[in-house]
Design a protein around this motif. Structure first.
Motif, mmCIF file in Angstrom:
data_model
loop_
_atom_site.group_PDB
_atom_site.id
_atom_site.type_symbol
_atom_site.label_atom_id
_atom_site.label_comp_id
_atom_site.label_asym_id
_atom_site.label_seq_id
_atom_site.Cartn_x
_atom_site.Cartn_y
_atom_site.Cartn_z
ATOM 1 N N UNK A 112 0.836 -1.200 0.000
ATOM 2 C CA UNK A 112 0.000 0.000 0.000
ATOM 3 C C UNK A 112 0.868 1.245 0.000
ATOM 4 N N UNK A 113 1.709 1.360 1.022
ATOM 5 C CA UNK A 113 2.498 2.570 1.199
ATOM 6 C C UNK A 113 3.662 2.255 2.122
ATOM 7 N N UNK A 114 4.727 3.011 1.974
ATOM 8 C CA UNK A 114 5.883 2.818 2.845
ATOM 9 C C UNK A 114 6.366 4.168 3.356
ATOM 10 N N UNK A 115 7.238 4.098 4.349
ATOM 11 C CA UNK A 115 7.803 5.323 4.898
ATOM 12 C C UNK A 115 9.176 5.019 5.473
ATOM 13 N N UNK A 116 10.101 5.943 5.256
ATOM 14 C CA UNK A 116 11.435 5.794 5.807
ATOM 15 C C UNK A 116 11.532 6.546 7.124
ATOM 16 N N UNK A 117 12.501 6.175 7.923
ATOM 17 C CA UNK A 117 12.569 6.709 9.280
ATOM 18 C C UNK A 117 12.920 8.183 9.328
ATOM 19 N N UNK A 118 13.358 8.745 8.212
ATOM 20 C CA UNK A 118 13.668 10.181 8.204
ATOM 21 C C UNK A 118 12.437 11.037 7.903
ATOM 22 N N UNK A 119 11.275 10.359 7.836
ATOM 23 C CA UNK A 119 10.017 11.063 7.600
ATOM 24 C C UNK A 119 9.064 10.740 8.752
ATOM 25 N N UNK A 120 8.061 11.612 8.956
ATOM 26 C CA UNK A 120 7.052 11.281 9.949
ATOM 27 C C UNK A 120 5.649 11.168 9.345
ATOM 28 N N UNK A 121 5.533 11.484 8.065
ATOM 29 C CA UNK A 121 4.229 11.396 7.425
ATOM 30 C C UNK A 121 4.429 11.193 5.934
ATOM 31 N N UNK A 122 3.557 10.370 5.367
ATOM 32 C CA UNK A 122 3.580 10.195 3.914
ATOM 33 C C UNK A 122 2.155 9.920 3.460
ATOM 34 N N UNK A 123 1.782 10.541 2.356
ATOM 35 C CA UNK A 123 0.414 10.389 1.875
ATOM 36 C C UNK A 123 0.373 9.712 0.528
ATOM 37 N N UNK A 124 -0.668 8.888 0.357
ATOM 38 C CA UNK A 124 -0.938 8.287 -0.933
ATOM 39 C C UNK A 124 -2.375 8.601 -1.309
ATOM 40 N N UNK A 125 -2.911 7.788 -2.175
ATOM 41 C CA UNK A 125 -4.302 7.993 -2.562
ATOM 42 C C UNK A 125 -5.212 7.456 -1.463
#
Lengths: 112, 113
Positions: free
Chosen positions: A47-60
């Motif tokens: 579905x979606x992924x996130x790296x530890x240098x981020x705190x939020x990520x958006x997809x559809x």
């Protein structure tokens, strides 16, 4: 030992509501996190992924939030639809490892 | 869309028989994973390949399970002899090294009678 786990095994929501699926992780060395959706009779679907240098990520219609302070990951699904009914897995990967660790999964049930 | 292909989708056989499950990873991916999924244990890693070399099979019962990649387009998981406790759904996944997601096939549902 280190592990990835989910707070709620089952989440029931009404169609149109927003859903939040939570995941706790214990390995502070994890640097990559993934959410998968598994429908009945199928394999987990990215579905979606996130790296530890981020705190939020958006997809559809989906948003992943990462709180490294409390080692917490969440998946938000906006305007949940019956087709979103599935089991959702979080997975985390430790820095330097090639192998992700999967949680046990949360079953999302969407009522029309 | 490119997909991981697994065959057969379903397999029912008697205990003691050899079972071979096949996986065609997505073209270009250099990592392949075999997982077993049960209600009790969830997703368990059985084997991991990178550039066709087996790097981790610590989750696999060595006496009866074997995993190979005879070429870049085929990964196999064999059980010999099979036992009822091997009944599960077996998934293959492929991907790239680094912080990239795995892509799963739809699994082989195995029932050992």
């Amino acid at each position: 030992g280190e592990s990835v786990g989910l707070h709620l095994p089952t989440l029931s929501v009404q169609e149109g509501d927003n859903s939040i699926i939570n995941c706790a992780y214990s390995n502070s060395a994890s640097d990559y996190f993934i959410w998968y959706k598994q429908e009945s009779g199928k394999g987990p679907q990215f579905i979606i992924d996130i790296r530890s240098n981020m705190d939020k990520r958006q997809g559809q219609r989906v948003t992943v939030l990462l709180n490294k302070t409390v080692k917490h990951l969440s998946l938000q699904i906006a305007a949940t639809q019956p087709g979103d009914s599935a089991v959702y897995f979080c997975a985390e990967k430790r820095e330097g490892s090639y192998i992700p660790t999967f949680g046990r999964g949360t079953s999302l049930i969407v009522h029309p | 869309d490119a997909r991981v292909t697994q065959t057969p989708r379903h397999k029912v056989t008697e205990m003691g028989q050899e079972v071979t499950m096949r996986c065609q990873p997505i073209l270009g991916h250099n990592t392949v994973f075999w997982y077993r999924q049960t209600m009790m244990q969830g997703l368990e890693l059985l084997a991991y390949f990178r550039n066709r070399a087996p790097l981790d099979d610590s989750g696999m019962p060595k006496d009866r399970f074997s995993a190979e990649m005879p070429d870049a387009t085929l990964a196999t998981l064999k059980i010999q002899p099979s036992e009822p406790r091997d009944s599960a759904v077996y998934f293959c996944a492929s991907g790239w090294t680094g912080n990239q997601p795995q892509h799963f096939g739809d699994g082989t549902r195995l029932s050992i009678l």
